[in-house]
Design a protein around this motif. Structure first.
Motif: not given
Length: 252
Positions: A29-33, A35-40, A205-216
């Motif tokens: 696990c890691r943390e990724i910021p 839009e101003g919010i950290r996501h685990s 949803a945009r975190f998954f798409r834009d920060a992680l580069g996922l489609q699903q």
């Protein structure tokens, strides 16, 4: 004497290699910021021992990370990380499909309905018998019935082939701590995410798409979202949970 020393050295090497979470093992696990919010974010690779947990052998709902670790301990196993996985009724039984070890414990629900779960299209997260990962739209899943070793249904889908769910609004004021899962295009990796603050569906949803580069990606729940992640020094308490998903590795 020399042979004895060699045996002891080999045993020590084996213990360090197979013992729980070797010191040089990369963090799950890691943390990724964003839009101003950290996501685990906890990442799992295909073939890892990822399991769903609901009840113990007596039929009692497990409901907590500590209880799951208790039942894993006799196997010499422990949770590397875990989070709540899918919505549940007041008795903590799953709202939708729940499969453990290839056995269906709760049926799939394909009808639209109230609440987030009924915000169709919703979907199913599936761990295949080969250990790869899929996220499938629920009605498609019900029609084709792919083989799953573990599966949990929830909703809504966050990303559908890279597109956000059509009912998500950019300016929505409905904000909660939220958690969910996304999978890579080839099914070789799954990413379990919990927001570090209140976010809208659109932002999550945009975190998954834009920060992680996922489609699903699939939503698990909000407000009650909980994470166990020793890599991050985190063990959330609070609500008793229904379905829980976790990565299992040799115990400490």
């Amino acid at each position: 004497m020399i042979a004895e020393k060699l045996i002891r050295a080999a045993a020590a090497l084996l213990l360090s290699a197979t013992g729980a979470f070797a010191m040089d093992a990369p963090p799950a696990c890691r943390e990724i910021p964003f839009e101003g919010i950290r996501h685990s974010v906890c990442e799992v690779r295909a073939g890892a021992d990822l399991r769903l947990f609901l009840r113990d052998e007596s039929g009692a709902t497990l409901g907590s990370f500590s209880r799951i670790d208790q039942i894993l301990a006799p196997e010499g196993q422990a949770l590397r990380f875990a989070m709540n996985a899918g919505m549940y009724h007041s008795d903590r039984s799953p709202v939708g499909l729940h499969i453990e070890g290839g056995r269906e414990l709760a049926p799939i629900v394909t009808a639209s309905g109230p609440g987030n779960f009924g915000m169709t299209p919703n979907g199913v997260f599936c761990v295949t018998p080969e250990g790869s990962f899929q996220i499938r739209e629920s009605r498609s899943f019900a029609k084709e019935r792919p083989d799953c070793r573990f599966a949990t249904q929830s909703g809504p889908l966050l990303l559908i082939e890279g597109a956000l769910h059509p009912r998500f609004l950019p300016d929505s004021t409905s904000r909660y701590t939220r958690n969910g899962v996304g999978v890579s295009a080839d099914g070789s990796r799954a990413y379990f995410v919990i927001s570090g603050g209140r976010v809208s569906f659109h932002q999550f949803a945009r975190f998954f798409r834009d920060a992680l580069g996922l489609q699903q990606a699939l939503y698990f729940d909000g407000n009650i979202s909980r994470l166990y992640a020793p890599d991050l020094g985190r063990n959330d308490f609070g609500f008793a949970m229904g379905p829980v998903i976790g990565l299992v590795e040799p115990g400490r």
